[in-house]
Scaffold this motif. Structure first.
Motif, PDB file in Angstrom:
ATOM      1  N   PRO A 123     -26.932 -30.649  23.978  1.00  0.00           N
ATOM      2  CA  PRO A 123     -26.789 -29.222  23.661  1.00  0.00           C
ATOM      3  C   PRO A 123     -28.025 -28.407  24.069  1.00  0.00           C
ATOM      4  N   ILE A 124     -27.810 -27.459  24.968  1.00  0.00           N
ATOM      5  CA  ILE A 124     -28.878 -26.555  25.396  1.00  0.00           C
ATOM      6  C   ILE A 124     -28.394 -25.127  25.227  1.00  0.00           C
ATOM      7  N   ILE A 125     -29.187 -24.349  24.517  1.00  0.00           N
ATOM      8  CA  ILE A 125     -28.852 -22.951  24.240  1.00  0.00           C
ATOM      9  C   ILE A 125     -30.111 -22.115  24.449  1.00  0.00           C
ATOM     10  N   GLY A 126     -29.937 -20.835  24.693  1.00  0.00           N
ATOM     11  CA  GLY A 126     -31.113 -19.998  24.866  1.00  0.00           C
ATOM     12  C   GLY A 126     -30.778 -18.665  25.498  1.00  0.00           C
ATOM     13  N   TRP A 127     -31.775 -18.090  26.172  1.00  0.00           N
ATOM     14  CA  TRP A 127     -31.576 -16.739  26.673  1.00  0.00           C
ATOM     15  C   TRP A 127     -32.537 -16.401  27.801  1.00  0.00           C
ATOM     16  N   ILE A 128     -32.191 -15.305  28.467  1.00  0.00           N
ATOM     17  CA  ILE A 128     -33.006 -14.765  29.551  1.00  0.00           C
ATOM     18  C   ILE A 128     -33.788 -13.584  28.993  1.00  0.00           C
ATOM     19  N   SER A 129     -35.108 -13.683  28.997  1.00  0.00           N
ATOM     20  CA  SER A 129     -35.931 -12.606  28.443  1.00  0.00           C
ATOM     21  C   SER A 129     -35.903 -11.396  29.368  1.00  0.00           C
ATOM     22  N   GLY A 130     -36.158 -10.223  28.781  1.00  0.00           N
ATOM     23  CA  GLY A 130     -36.096  -8.992  29.549  1.00  0.00           C
ATOM     24  C   GLY A 130     -37.133  -7.982  29.092  1.00  0.00           C
ATOM     25  N   VAL A 131     -36.849  -6.723  29.350  1.00  0.00           N
ATOM     26  CA  VAL A 131     -37.746  -5.624  28.998  1.00  0.00           C
ATOM     27  C   VAL A 131     -36.899  -4.447  28.534  1.00  0.00           C
ATOM     28  N   HIS A 132     -37.566  -3.423  28.038  1.00  0.00           N
ATOM     29  CA  HIS A 132     -36.855  -2.178  27.754  1.00  0.00           C
ATOM     30  C   HIS A 132     -36.261  -1.666  29.057  1.00  0.00           C
ATOM     31  N   LEU A 133     -35.047  -1.146  29.001  1.00  0.00           N
ATOM     32  CA  LEU A 133     -34.360  -0.742  30.220  1.00  0.00           C
ATOM     33  C   LEU A 133     -35.102   0.351  30.985  1.00  0.00           C
ATOM     34  N   SER A 134     -35.906   1.139  30.289  1.00  0.00           N
ATOM     35  CA  SER A 134     -36.711   2.157  30.970  1.00  0.00           C
ATOM     36  C   SER A 134     -37.893   1.546  31.715  1.00  0.00           C
ATOM     37  N   TYR A 290     -24.379  -4.727  23.977  1.00  0.00           N
ATOM     38  CA  TYR A 290     -25.107  -3.696  23.227  1.00  0.00           C
ATOM     39  C   TYR A 290     -24.874  -2.321  23.850  1.00  0.00           C
ATOM     40  N   LEU A 291     -24.942  -2.253  25.183  1.00  0.00           N
ATOM     41  CA  LEU A 291     -24.805  -0.972  25.874  1.00  0.00           C
ATOM     42  C   LEU A 291     -23.361  -0.499  25.904  1.00  0.00           C
ATOM     43  N   TYR A 292     -22.461  -1.335  26.430  1.00  0.00           N
ATOM     44  CA  TYR A 292     -21.073  -0.920  26.610  1.00  0.00           C
ATOM     45  C   TYR A 292     -20.347  -0.772  25.276  1.00  0.00           C
ATOM     46  N   GLY A 293     -20.746  -1.580  24.297  1.00  0.00           N
ATOM     47  CA  GLY A 293     -20.114  -1.498  22.984  1.00  0.00           C
ATOM     48  C   GLY A 293     -20.760  -0.489  22.060  1.00  0.00           C
ATOM     49  N   GLU A 294     -21.831   0.170  22.550  1.00  0.00           N
ATOM     50  CA  GLU A 294     -22.559   1.162  21.745  1.00  0.00           C
ATOM     51  C   GLU A 294     -22.845   0.593  20.364  1.00  0.00           C
ATOM     52  N   LEU A 295     -23.544  -0.549  20.361  1.00  0.00           N
ATOM     53  CA  LEU A 295     -23.753  -1.310  19.131  1.00  0.00           C
ATOM     54  C   LEU A 295     -25.008  -0.911  18.369  1.00  0.00           C
ATOM     55  N   GLY A 304     -27.134 -13.031  13.742  1.00  0.00           N
ATOM     56  CA  GLY A 304     -28.024 -12.107  14.425  1.00  0.00           C
ATOM     57  C   GLY A 304     -28.841 -12.785  15.502  1.00  0.00           C
ATOM     58  N   GLY A 305     -29.489 -11.966  16.351  1.00  0.00           N
ATOM     59  CA  GLY A 305     -30.335 -12.508  17.404  1.00  0.00           C
ATOM     60  C   GLY A 305     -30.716 -11.426  18.385  1.00  0.00           C
ATOM     61  N   PRO A 306     -31.493 -11.772  19.396  1.00  0.00           N
ATOM     62  CA  PRO A 306     -31.851 -10.792  20.418  1.00  0.00           C
ATOM     63  C   PRO A 306     -30.668 -10.458  21.316  1.00  0.00           C
ATOM     64  N   PHE A 307     -30.646  -9.216  21.811  1.00  0.00           N
ATOM     65  CA  PHE A 307     -29.748  -8.848  22.905  1.00  0.00           C
ATOM     66  C   PHE A 307     -30.501  -9.149  24.197  1.00  0.00           C
ATOM     67  N   THR A 308     -29.905  -9.919  25.073  1.00  0.00           N
ATOM     68  CA  THR A 308     -30.645 -10.552  26.153  1.00  0.00           C
ATOM     69  C   THR A 308     -30.153 -10.138  27.533  1.00  0.00           C
ATOM     70  N   PHE A 309     -30.936 -10.538  28.541  1.00  0.00           N
ATOM     71  CA  PHE A 309     -30.553 -10.303  29.938  1.00  0.00           C
ATOM     72  C   PHE A 309     -29.699 -11.444  30.478  1.00  0.00           C
ATOM     73  N   GLY A 310     -29.227 -12.292  29.620  1.00  0.00           N
ATOM     74  CA  GLY A 310     -28.355 -13.405  29.967  1.00  0.00           C
ATOM     75  C   GLY A 310     -28.408 -14.428  28.860  1.00  0.00           C
ATOM     76  N   ASN A 318     -22.841 -14.440  30.850  1.00  0.00           N
ATOM     77  CA  ASN A 318     -22.956 -12.983  30.726  1.00  0.00           C
ATOM     78  C   ASN A 318     -21.945 -12.460  29.715  1.00  0.00           C
ATOM     79  N   GLN A 319     -22.302 -11.363  29.053  1.00  0.00           N
ATOM     80  CA  GLN A 319     -21.405 -10.630  28.160  1.00  0.00           C
ATOM     81  C   GLN A 319     -20.743 -11.515  27.108  1.00  0.00           C
ATOM     82  N   THR A 320     -21.546 -12.421  26.551  1.00  0.00           N
ATOM     83  CA  THR A 320     -21.068 -13.289  25.482  1.00  0.00           C
ATOM     84  C   THR A 320     -22.037 -13.245  24.313  1.00  0.00           C
ATOM     85  N   MET A 321     -21.621 -13.803  23.193  1.00  0.00           N
ATOM     86  CA  MET A 321     -22.524 -14.175  22.114  1.00  0.00           C
ATOM     87  C   MET A 321     -22.503 -15.696  22.065  1.00  0.00           C
ATOM     88  N   VAL A 322     -23.674 -16.313  21.986  1.00  0.00           N
ATOM     89  CA  VAL A 322     -23.731 -17.764  21.857  1.00  0.00           C
ATOM     90  C   VAL A 322     -24.522 -18.119  20.602  1.00  0.00           C
TER      91      VAL A 322
END
Length: 329
Positions: A123-134, A290-295, A304-310, A318-322
């Motif tokens: 089992p491997i789980i995780g995420w792609i780190s990102g930045v503020h969209l601006s 987060y963006l398309y669902g205006e969450l 709960g958890g971070p909203f990620t770049f993958g 993409n576009q999932t919750m894991v």
């Protein structure tokens, strides 16, 4: 402990107490933390107890309650060694992996991760780190190894947890999307960018096909992997080059269809997230949700958890919750 947003000082106290943590925050906050048994990635978007929130002032803290100093190994992986991440994982346990977005190691993992030794055996789980969209194209996404205290923008970090006999880790994927009933689309090569495709067996310029059919790019392409619906999300279409860009690679030999439309994002995710959870160790969600669902400010369940770049659930999604549960055998 449920995942929570904490100050630097509160997070430092948990680190000092010996807790094993997965963290997400702005890099300025991460740089102030003491060394310890933790890994982290940069992002300012989170799904907290009060719903979606954007902040650079707090750290999202996930305590890995199944882990302690005696049963974890925290590792940094380079472009050359990321292929060993699953092989290094314990025979019975799980791995939390964080990879910085828009980097060679991100591309390497996305394109080839599913072929790594032992990748679907552990089992491997995780995420792609990102930045503020601006801050896109201004600030580099980063990861941090809490043992070394090093922020990195080219490497990945992993936290391997060994579980005792009788316990087993299970990766869960919550996906709003399913294949629609439209055309079958295939691609000639692996990659985040495509110019041509095959539509029902006929070659097309993909940008032209998108325009002619007025495809909603908020809806991903979906592949059916033996019953598992796996998304590949659109980043956009380059008008000058007529190249279609994705947030994850597409693969040759895989049949994709445009996703079927959905209703209210938050309401649909709430339905999915209300499923019974045993012992959730880690969770993350996609920034596109987060963006398309205006969450922002909207609750979508108790995980709960971070909203990620993958998202990572063995391979890049993409576009999932894991999320990952620890269950009794």
């Amino acid at each position: 402990m449920k995942p929570v947003l904490l100050t630097v000082e509160q997070t430092a106290e948990k680190i000092a107490s010996g807790m094993v943590l997965s963290l997400a925050a702005d890099e300025a906050l991460l740089a102030r933390l003491p060394k310890g048994n933790w890994i982290a990635g940069t992002i300012p978007y989170f799904l907290g107890e009060d719903g979606g929130v954007e902040t650079k002032d707090k750290i999202f803290v996930t305590e890995l309650s199944a882990a302690n100093a005696s049963n974890v190994a925290i590792c940094t992986y380079t472009l050359d060694t990321i292929k060993d991440v699953a092989r290094d994982a314990p025979e019975n346990g799980f791995t939390v992996l964080i990879v910085p977005a828009m980097t060679p190691i991100h591309e390497e993992f996305a394109n080839h991760g599913r072929d790594y030794e032992d990748m679907f055996m552990k089992p491997i789980i995780g995420w792609i780190s990102g930045v503020h969209l601006s801050d896109l194209d201004k600030v580099k996404p980063k990861v941090m190894n809490g043992v070394t205290g090093r922020l990195a923008d080219a490497d990945a970090v992993a936290l391997h947890v060994t579980l005792p006999a009788g316990k087993v880790a299970v990766v869960q994927i919550l996906n709003l999307f399913k294949q629609g009933t439209g055309d079958v689309i295939t691609f000639p090569k692996t990659g985040f960018n495509q110019t041509t495709c095959m539509v029902n067996g006929a070659e097309r310029v993909f940008a032209d096909y998108i325009a002619e059919n007025q495809l909603d790019l908020k809806l991903p392409l979906v592949a059916d992997y033996h019953g598992a619906q796996i998304n590949t999300s659109f980043q956009g279409v380059d008008a000058a080059t007529r190249q279609v860009n994705f947030y994850a690679p597409v693969f040759p030999g895989i049949e994709y269809r445009h996703a079927a439309p959905i209703g209210d994002y938050a309401r649909e995710f709430e339905k999915l997230a209300k499923e019974a959870h045993v012992d959730v160790q880690f969770s993350c969600n996609c920034i596109l949700n987060y963006l398309y669902g205006e969450l922002n400010g909207r609750k979508i369940g108790g995980v709960g958890g971070p909203f990620t770049f993958g998202e990572i659930a063995y391979q890049l999604l993409n576009q999932t919750m894991v999320y990952l549960e620890v269950q009794s055998e």
